[in-house]
Design an enzyme around this catalytic site. Sequence first.
Site, mmCIF file in Angstrom:
data_model
loop_
_atom_site.group_PDB
_atom_site.id
_atom_site.type_symbol
_atom_site.label_atom_id
_atom_site.label_comp_id
_atom_site.label_asym_id
_atom_site.label_seq_id
_atom_site.Cartn_x
_atom_site.Cartn_y
_atom_site.Cartn_z
ATOM 1 N N MET A 155 7.347 4.989 -6.840
ATOM 2 C CA MET A 155 7.215 5.682 -8.116
ATOM 3 C C MET A 155 5.893 5.317 -8.783
ATOM 4 S SD MET A 155 8.397 7.915 -10.137
ATOM 5 C CE MET A 155 9.933 8.264 -9.285
ATOM 6 N N GLY A 156 4.797 5.777 -8.152
ATOM 7 C CA GLY A 156 3.480 5.650 -8.763
ATOM 8 C C GLY A 156 3.149 6.907 -9.538
ATOM 9 N N ARG A 157 1.861 7.149 -9.742
ATOM 10 C CA ARG A 157 1.438 8.328 -10.505
ATOM 11 C C ARG A 157 1.952 9.623 -9.868
ATOM 12 N NH1 ARG A 157 -3.680 5.509 -10.438
ATOM 13 N NH2 ARG A 157 -4.330 4.764 -12.491
ATOM 14 N N ILE A 158 1.783 9.715 -8.542
ATOM 15 C CA ILE A 158 2.170 10.962 -7.871
ATOM 16 C C ILE A 158 3.690 11.107 -7.868
ATOM 17 C CG2 ILE A 158 2.020 12.295 -5.733
ATOM 18 C CD1 ILE A 158 -0.566 10.749 -5.115
ATOM 19 N N THR A 236 4.141 12.759 2.339
ATOM 20 C CA THR A 236 2.767 13.096 1.979
ATOM 21 C C THR A 236 1.980 11.835 1.635
ATOM 22 O OG1 THR A 236 3.448 13.514 -0.318
ATOM 23 C CG2 THR A 236 3.321 15.415 1.142
ATOM 24 N N ARG A 238 1.456 8.283 3.906
ATOM 25 C CA ARG A 238 0.716 7.894 5.101
ATOM 26 C C ARG A 238 1.666 7.971 6.288
ATOM 27 N NH1 ARG A 238 -2.957 8.743 2.443
ATOM 28 N NH2 ARG A 238 -4.796 7.461 1.933
ATOM 29 N N GLU A 267 -4.533 10.455 13.159
ATOM 30 C CA GLU A 267 -5.077 11.722 12.694
ATOM 31 C C GLU A 267 -6.513 11.890 13.182
ATOM 32 O OE1 GLU A 267 -4.624 11.780 8.444
ATOM 33 O OE2 GLU A 267 -2.444 11.933 8.541
ATOM 34 N N HIS A 286 -3.026 16.978 6.595
ATOM 35 C CA HIS A 286 -3.413 16.018 5.549
ATOM 36 C C HIS A 286 -4.227 16.719 4.452
ATOM 37 C CE1 HIS A 286 -4.192 11.455 4.846
ATOM 38 N NE2 HIS A 286 -4.058 12.111 3.703
#
Length: 322
Positions: A155-158, A236, A238, A267, A286
């Site tokens: 639960m960070g900014r994104i 979304t 890593r 990747e 990505h």
Amino acid sequence: MRPNVYITRRIPDSTLEKISEVCQVEMWEEEDVPVPRDVLEEKIENIDGLFCLLTETIDEELLQKAKQLKVISNMAVGYNNIDVAAATEKGIFVTNTPGVLTETTADLTFALLMATARRIVEASDFLREGSWKTWSPMLLTGQDIYGATLGIIGMGRIGESLAKRAKGFDMRILYHNRSRKEEAEKTWGIEFADLDSLLRESDFVCVMTPYTEETRNLIGDRELSLMKKSAILINTARGGIVNEAALYEALKQNKIWAAGLDVFEQEPVDPDHPLLTLPNVVTLPHIGSASIQTRTRMAELAAANLIQGVMGETPQNRVNHA
């Protein structure tokens, strides 16, 4: 004398001009090919600043060749491609580009969730292949999003921005994080849960946590076995956070319903990767932050970090204390 900097990929002209006003610039010009390791080893010896992407591995061996490097400006939020400890030991600032890509990445995450749940890509292919012969009650039926339970790991900014979008769909939102976010709980009506409970109860599980040694293979056989058979996994963050072999088996054996992936452990992903063979997987290259506006802002922020570092200032977005 102006400081020397090296840029590992073509960036917007406006950003390049800003850097060129104060720095002597050399740039790798190939759009679709990462700078070769031997070229990077040569260039890093005599530069003051490095502007790089996630495609470059900036490890201790490479940093040992740097004679006067002051700053590594990574055009990304994540920086697991850089040996931060080794850079710190040599007195080199490491910087990233947080904040500017938050809303764009949350948009993409929710779009991927919706596309996977409603089988958008599969349905489009079905139509284009000429397979649509008649309307049928259960043709290409997917999963409801409105009123479903969303589990957010990290639960960070994104993560918070994703929760904001989910509220518009009247979703119950669970989250798992290293620490509780009580302010976010009040603002968005989200519920803190241990990881196992989140996996058991969620209809959608979105992986949003940073990639670290602790989160490597965080989602494996055991965790996938806890999820509902109707559940969808979205990643979304890593690729290495989800064990891809375990995910393939879970999807192939219908232990979970589907997956939406913007990231892979390696990747670019091999076109023959097993996950790309499954119809219940939506895959992207990505592109979480890939809007024109956001990628331009990321480049500008990375440029500002670079300039501050080579000019002897402490960069605003440093991730270490060199």
